[in-house]
Structure formats: structure tokens, C-alpha cells
Design a protein around this motif. Structure first.
Motif, PDB file in Angstrom:
ATOM      1  N   ARG A  77       4.079  38.630  30.622  1.00  0.00           N
ATOM      2  CA  ARG A  77       5.056  39.916  30.532  1.00  0.00           C
ATOM      3  C   ARG A  77       6.213  39.566  29.621  1.00  0.00           C
ATOM      4  O   ARG A  77       6.782  38.530  29.722  1.00  0.00           O
ATOM      5  CB  ARG A  77       5.519  40.582  31.742  1.00  0.00           C
ATOM      6  N   GLU A  78       6.454  40.237  28.517  1.00  0.00           N
ATOM      7  CA  GLU A  78       7.563  40.051  27.692  1.00  0.00           C
ATOM      8  C   GLU A  78       8.863  40.609  28.177  1.00  0.00           C
ATOM      9  O   GLU A  78       9.107  41.861  28.506  1.00  0.00           O
ATOM     10  CB  GLU A  78       7.161  40.468  26.243  1.00  0.00           C
ATOM     11  N   SER A  85      24.982  40.025  20.239  1.00  0.00           N
ATOM     12  CA  SER A  85      25.155  41.223  19.289  1.00  0.00           C
ATOM     13  C   SER A  85      23.947  40.839  18.173  1.00  0.00           C
ATOM     14  O   SER A  85      23.408  41.575  17.628  1.00  0.00           O
ATOM     15  CB  SER A  85      26.451  40.903  18.782  1.00  0.00           C
ATOM     16  N   PHE A  86      23.828  39.440  18.043  1.00  0.00           N
ATOM     17  CA  PHE A  86      22.772  38.916  16.935  1.00  0.00           C
ATOM     18  C   PHE A  86      21.692  38.483  17.334  1.00  0.00           C
ATOM     19  O   PHE A  86      20.822  37.988  16.563  1.00  0.00           O
ATOM     20  CB  PHE A  86      23.642  38.062  15.997  1.00  0.00           C
ATOM     21  N   CYS A  87      21.294  38.393  18.583  1.00  0.00           N
ATOM     22  CA  CYS A  87      20.074  37.898  19.086  1.00  0.00           C
ATOM     23  C   CYS A  87      19.792  38.350  20.635  1.00  0.00           C
ATOM     24  O   CYS A  87      20.518  38.214  21.372  1.00  0.00           O
ATOM     25  CB  CYS A  87      20.323  36.178  19.157  1.00  0.00           C
ATOM     26  N   ASN A  88      18.385  38.164  20.922  1.00  0.00           N
ATOM     27  CA  ASN A  88      17.949  38.440  22.129  1.00  0.00           C
ATOM     28  C   ASN A  88      17.162  37.110  22.467  1.00  0.00           C
ATOM     29  O   ASN A  88      16.579  36.851  21.576  1.00  0.00           O
ATOM     30  CB  ASN A  88      17.144  39.750  22.227  1.00  0.00           C
ATOM     31  N   LEU A  89      17.204  36.654  23.592  1.00  0.00           N
ATOM     32  CA  LEU A  89      16.171  35.771  24.077  1.00  0.00           C
ATOM     33  C   LEU A  89      15.090  36.402  24.941  1.00  0.00           C
ATOM     34  O   LEU A  89      15.318  36.867  25.753  1.00  0.00           O
ATOM     35  CB  LEU A  89      17.303  34.755  24.968  1.00  0.00           C
ATOM     36  N   LEU A  90      13.929  36.107  24.272  1.00  0.00           N
ATOM     37  CA  LEU A  90      12.640  36.684  25.035  1.00  0.00           C
ATOM     38  C   LEU A  90      12.064  35.611  25.822  1.00  0.00           C
ATOM     39  O   LEU A  90      11.871  34.553  25.409  1.00  0.00           O
ATOM     40  CB  LEU A  90      11.571  37.113  23.918  1.00  0.00           C
ATOM     41  N   HIS A  91      11.543  36.137  27.157  1.00  0.00           N
ATOM     42  CA  HIS A  91      10.993  35.120  27.902  1.00  0.00           C
ATOM     43  C   HIS A  91       9.328  35.731  27.992  1.00  0.00           C
ATOM     44  O   HIS A  91       9.324  36.825  28.041  1.00  0.00           O
ATOM     45  CB  HIS A  91      11.514  35.154  29.103  1.00  0.00           C
ATOM     46  N   PHE A  92       8.423  34.834  28.000  1.00  0.00           N
ATOM     47  CA  PHE A  92       7.057  35.304  27.983  1.00  0.00           C
ATOM     48  C   PHE A  92       6.525  34.755  29.537  1.00  0.00           C
ATOM     49  O   PHE A  92       6.064  33.502  29.738  1.00  0.00           O
ATOM     50  CB  PHE A  92       6.061  34.512  27.025  1.00  0.00           C
ATOM     51  N   ALA A  93       6.910  35.644  30.296  1.00  0.00           N
ATOM     52  CA  ALA A  93       6.829  35.481  31.817  1.00  0.00           C
ATOM     53  C   ALA A  93       5.298  35.520  32.064  1.00  0.00           C
ATOM     54  O   ALA A  93       4.356  36.546  31.818  1.00  0.00           O
ATOM     55  CB  ALA A  93       7.282  36.413  32.406  1.00  0.00           C
ATOM     56  N   ARG A  94       4.658  34.341  32.429  1.00  0.00           N
ATOM     57  CA  ARG A  94       3.402  34.335  33.006  1.00  0.00           C
ATOM     58  C   ARG A  94       2.984  34.529  34.421  1.00  0.00           C
ATOM     59  O   ARG A  94       3.734  33.956  35.106  1.00  0.00           O
ATOM     60  CB  ARG A  94       2.776  33.003  32.402  1.00  0.00           C
ATOM     61  N   ILE A 106      10.243  25.366  27.852  1.00  0.00           N
ATOM     62  CA  ILE A 106      10.521  25.252  26.194  1.00  0.00           C
ATOM     63  C   ILE A 106      11.405  26.272  25.480  1.00  0.00           C
ATOM     64  O   ILE A 106      10.938  27.641  25.622  1.00  0.00           O
ATOM     65  CB  ILE A 106       9.367  25.051  25.433  1.00  0.00           C
ATOM     66  N   LEU A 107      12.205  26.160  24.768  1.00  0.00           N
ATOM     67  CA  LEU A 107      13.085  27.351  23.912  1.00  0.00           C
ATOM     68  C   LEU A 107      12.655  27.062  22.400  1.00  0.00           C
ATOM     69  O   LEU A 107      12.991  25.974  21.987  1.00  0.00           O
ATOM     70  CB  LEU A 107      14.625  26.936  23.993  1.00  0.00           C
ATOM     71  N   SER A 130       0.152  25.952  28.204  1.00  0.00           N
ATOM     72  CA  SER A 130       0.848  24.680  28.872  1.00  0.00           C
ATOM     73  C   SER A 130       2.261  24.780  28.980  1.00  0.00           C
ATOM     74  O   SER A 130       2.850  23.633  29.580  1.00  0.00           O
ATOM     75  CB  SER A 130       0.455  23.495  27.618  1.00  0.00           C
ATOM     76  N   ALA A 131       3.082  25.994  28.637  1.00  0.00           N
ATOM     77  CA  ALA A 131       4.426  25.803  28.931  1.00  0.00           C
ATOM     78  C   ALA A 131       5.142  26.978  29.340  1.00  0.00           C
ATOM     79  O   ALA A 131       4.349  28.233  29.124  1.00  0.00           O
ATOM     80  CB  ALA A 131       5.085  25.188  27.722  1.00  0.00           C
ATOM     81  N   ASP A 132       6.409  27.112  29.810  1.00  0.00           N
ATOM     82  CA  ASP A 132       7.073  28.273  30.110  1.00  0.00           C
ATOM     83  C   ASP A 132       8.018  28.749  28.835  1.00  0.00           C
ATOM     84  O   ASP A 132       8.809  27.880  28.499  1.00  0.00           O
ATOM     85  CB  ASP A 132       7.923  28.064  31.362  1.00  0.00           C
ATOM     86  N   ILE A 133       7.507  29.577  28.136  1.00  0.00           N
ATOM     87  CA  ILE A 133       8.122  29.773  26.750  1.00  0.00           C
ATOM     88  C   ILE A 133       9.157  30.974  26.504  1.00  0.00           C
ATOM     89  O   ILE A 133       8.995  32.094  27.094  1.00  0.00           O
ATOM     90  CB  ILE A 133       7.154  30.200  25.831  1.00  0.00           C
ATOM     91  N   TYR A 134      10.237  30.564  25.866  1.00  0.00           N
ATOM     92  CA  TYR A 134      11.313  31.261  25.529  1.00  0.00           C
ATOM     93  C   TYR A 134      11.479  31.507  24.006  1.00  0.00           C
ATOM     94  O   TYR A 134      11.200  30.277  23.475  1.00  0.00           O
ATOM     95  CB  TYR A 134      12.667  31.134  26.393  1.00  0.00           C
ATOM     96  N   ILE A 135      11.754  32.252  23.403  1.00  0.00           N
ATOM     97  CA  ILE A 135      12.289  32.337  21.838  1.00  0.00           C
ATOM     98  C   ILE A 135      13.342  33.255  21.650  1.00  0.00           C
ATOM     99  O   ILE A 135      13.449  34.298  22.155  1.00  0.00           O
ATOM    100  CB  ILE A 135      10.841  32.974  21.368  1.00  0.00           C
ATOM    101  N   THR A 136      13.831  32.929  20.549  1.00  0.00           N
ATOM    102  CA  THR A 136      15.243  33.547  19.864  1.00  0.00           C
ATOM    103  C   THR A 136      14.461  34.763  19.210  1.00  0.00           C
ATOM    104  O   THR A 136      13.578  34.293  18.398  1.00  0.00           O
ATOM    105  CB  THR A 136      15.883  32.489  19.018  1.00  0.00           C
ATOM    106  N   ASP A 137      14.953  35.678  19.443  1.00  0.00           N
ATOM    107  CA  ASP A 137      14.611  36.954  18.533  1.00  0.00           C
ATOM    108  C   ASP A 137      15.701  37.519  17.922  1.00  0.00           C
ATOM    109  O   ASP A 137      16.459  38.303  18.416  1.00  0.00           O
ATOM    110  CB  ASP A 137      13.921  38.216  19.542  1.00  0.00           C
TER     111      ASP A 137
END
Length: 425
Positions: A77-78, A85-94, A106-107, A130-137
């Protein structure tokens, strides 16, 4: 006025694009007897080519709905868990199976260099099992109103620090290409302040840490031009009626023209082959569509961030010279002592030359030997450093192993320090 003219041209072409799309559907419709003839397929192919080369490509979706953990397929689930203002942090919740031990957090800091974070879809997909992933959007600057203020290099570093604070203890950070410099700066700032939430490990991939080493065409262009030239020739104000009206930006369409001009022959050949596949109706065009739907989707960058990056990273080489500043204070890579460092390069990288990322190993002098490693991946270019079959097969497993080795909650035996082509050096 160039940006305004571009927008006007795009708007003027809108009815022609719509007409071409309608006619393409008509020629490709199975009920149309011409659709099965060379003439009908040629017309449909020509109309699709016109529509695709004149449209504006919107932000793609990650579309990662599931992954495999062990031998079990689980849903993903994303969700946006942090926003500025210039970025959202997305989490790919497994939907992690019950009883499974916690995976490393991991960021991933995506490049803010024209393309959307979805360019790293393959990176996320390979690491998810293999990891709990977050990414800058990162958010398209043309969509951010002037009332939200500016966004510069200092803000970028602050955003990274804020996200690491939000994610908490034992977070690992991966910087892909351009963010290698601000991510290293953020780690140095946190370590100098004895911040307990500094990342456990830092992986820098194909980044311009020291562009004096093995300079590429991109690096040479920056050296041949003055900062004033960049300001005069590539910075424009967002036109009305966009939300960011009057914000000075480096427009995405200009960035795209630069990307494509570096390998223009390859793009021309790819579009010619795409046209022939459409005419032959052999099923191959889908790969072309998927790639260019992603590649042609670009975003504007704030002028202040772009110009500061050009000046500090490509013209002055401030970080390797020890002259990079953050909020008026010098950034000292030697302050990094507790953050493990992995650098990854591609042998055929024509954006960040071989040795430019590895330079981080030299300037971070106080990281213990058993907490650092460098890997050079043979036979890949810049894109292959973070995507593709070799990334999935050879680079991603090394990143996961390095991250697990240097988790602050578990003591692991040391990993080999320098690897080239699968050999310890």
C-alpha cells in the motif's frame, strides 16, 4: 517569454492531438476493414507518433501493488507519511507475514533533477522484498505557489534531516545520483551535532561527489559556462495559469531537450523502430511506450536550487574541497564516524564518471575501515546503476547485505571493503 511560447504552442496543438487520437482509434478499430491492412496500420502508427510527440506527459504512478517476501506474495500500500511544500515522503507499506523479523528501514532519496521519483520504480521494486522502503517524491515546482516560499540547497539538506528524524533510530539512506551531495552533507551536519538519529548507513549511487575526477560531457558543460550564463539561458518564470505562476524555475522541457540531445541518435532509432513495430503489429511497441511514458515525464526545478547545485557541485567542487556551506556553517565530512558508507558506480556511466562517487570514501576520513565498501558494477551505464537486470541481480543484494551488516541494533561480522566485478580488492 520562451516558456510562455512553449505553453501557447502546447495549447494550440491540443485540438490536433485530440483529432489525431480519434482518427488513430478509428484506423486501429478491429471493425474497420482497413485496420488489418498495411495502409491502415501505417496511418494508425503515424497518428500515434504525432500524438505522442506533441503531448505533455503527466506524472507516472509507481503501481507497485504487491511484492514477494520469502515465498509469500503480499500486498503493498502506497501512502504519504510526511509532507512539505516541495516534497512528499512515500511509504510502501507491506502486509508483512506474522512472525517475520523486522526488515531494515531504508529512505531512498530520489534525484531532484528533472524526472519524477517513479524513475526509481525498479529500485524500489528490487528492495521491497527485503526492506521497509520510503522514498522522496519531489513536487513539480510549477505546481507550488509563490506563497510557499523558495527551495534551495540548504532546504534540501534540511528536508533530508527532517525525514531522518521522522523515521527515527536505525534508518538507512540511499542517494541515487544528484542527491549524493546533499545526503552526504546531511549526514555530516547530523554527526557533527552528535545527532542520535543520524543514519546507520549511507549508500551513494552514481553521484557527483567530485566531478573533477574523470569528467563527463555534463561536467565539462558546467565548467565551460559561467553561472550567469545558466541564469540567463535556462531560468524562466512559470507562466499563467499554473499554480506556481511567476516562480523562477529551470523548466522540465528544457531539461528533457538536454537529456535527449546527449543520445539523440539512439532516440531517433528507437522511435523509428517503434513506428515499424506498430506497422508490423508484432506486439513490441509496449516496451517503448512504457519507457518513454516515464522518460518524457519531467518536472520543473526551482531556480535557486538548480543554480546553487551547478555552482557548488559542478563549478566550485565545494564538497571535496571542504568549502561546502550549510546555513552559514562549513560542512565537514570528517565529522562522519558512525555512518557506514557504501559507494556504487557503473563502469560505463556517462553522467557521473567512474571515481566521482568513490571520492566520498576519500573525504569521509574518519569512517572505520570495516564500515565502508565500494562496488564498481561492470558493463552498466548510469541508468543501470539503479535499475535493470544487473541491478536486481548484482547491486541490490549487496546493498541489502551492507544495510543488514550495519544495522545499529544487530552486530554483524564485517563485509569486504572494495569489490570490483564480484572480486574483493
Amino acid at each position: 517569454m520562451f516558456y510562455q511560447l512553449y505553453e501557447l504552442n502546447h495549447a494550440a496543438m491540443a485540438p490536433f492531438r485530440a483529432a489525431a487520437d480519434i482518427m488513430r482509434f478509428a484506423y486501429a478499430n478491429p471493425l474497420n476493414p482497413f485496420s488489418q491492412t498495411p495502409f491502415g496500420r501505417t496511418m494508425a502508427a503515424s497518428l500515434e507518433m504525432f500524438e505522442r510527440t506533441t503531448r505533455r506527459y503527466g506524472k507516472p504512478e509507481f503501481g507497485l501493488k504487491q511484492t514477494t517476501i520469502g515465498e509469500q506474495t503480499v500486498s503493498v500500500r502506497e501512502e504519504i507519511v510526511w509532507s512539505r511544500s516541495f516534497c512528499n515522503l512515500l511509504h510502501f507499506a507491506r502486509n508483512v507475514p506474522p512472525g517475520r523479523a523486522s526488515d531494515p528501514r531504508i529512505l531512498i532519496v530520489a534525484p531532484m533533477s528533472g524526472h519524477y521519483a517513479t524513475l526509481l520504480r525498479g529500485t524500489v521494486e528490487a528492495l521491497l522484498p527485503s526492506a521497509d522502503i520510503y522514498i522522496t517524491d519531489w513536487i513539480d515546482a510549477r505546481m507550488v505557489p509563490m506563497t510557499e516560499g523558495t527551495f534551495d540547497f540548504d532546504d534540501y539538506v534540511d528536508y533530508v534531516i527532517e525525514m531522518l528524524h521522522f523515521l527515527g533510530h536505525d534508518t538507512h539512506v540511499i542517494a541515487v545520483c544528484q542527491p549524493s551531495v546533499p545526503v552526504l552533507a546531511a549526514a555530516a551536519v547530523m554527526e557533527e551535532a552528535n545527532d542520535p538519529l543520524s543514519p546507520s548507513s549511507m549508500t551513494l549511487m552514481g553521484g557527483p561527489i567530485d566531478t573533477r575526477i574523470n569528467p563527463t560531457a555534463v561536467n565539462k558543460l558546467a565548467q565551460e559556462r559561467t553561472l550567469q550564463w545558466f541564469s540567463d539561458n535556462v531560468i524562466m518564470n512559470v507562466p499563467w495559469p499554473q499554480p506556481g505562476f511567476m516562480r523562477p524555475v529551470y523548466p522540465g522541457f528544457l531539461q528533457l531537450s538536454g537529456f535527449m540531445s546527449m543520445n539523440l541518435d539512439r532516440h531517433v532509432v528507437a522511435h523509428k523502430e517503434f513506428f515499424m513495430h506498430l506497422v508490423k503489429n508484432d506486439g513490441e511497441p509496449e516496451k517503448h511506450r512504457d519507457f518513454y511514458d516515464e522518460y518524457l515525464a519531467v518536472m520543473d526545478l526551482t531556480a535557486e536550487f538548480y543554480l546553487q547545485t551547478v555552482e557548488q557541485v559542478f563549478i566550485k567542487h565545494a564538497l571535496p574541497k571542504g568549502e561546502l556551506m550549510h546555513r552559514g556553517k562549513r560542512v565537514d565530512p570528517a565529522a562522519i564516524r558512525k555512518v557506514a558508507l557504501l559507494t556504487v558506480e557503473g563502469e560505463n556511466d556517462d553522467i557521473s564518471g567512474v571515481g566521482q562517487t568513490k571520492a566520498a570514501q576519500t573525504i569521509c576520513v574518519n569512517i572505520p575501515e570495516d564500515m565502508r565498501m565500494h562496488y564498481l558494477q561492470p558493463d552498466v551505464g548510469h541508468y543501470g546503476v539503479f535499475n535493470g537486470s544487473r541491478f536486481r541481480r548484482e547491486i541490490a543484494p549487496r546493498i541489502v547485505n551492507f544495510v543488514r551488516q550495519h544495522s545499529r541494533s544487530v552486530v554483524k561480522p564485517p563485509v569486504p571493503r572494495v569489490i570490483k566485478g564480484g572480486r574483493t580488492g
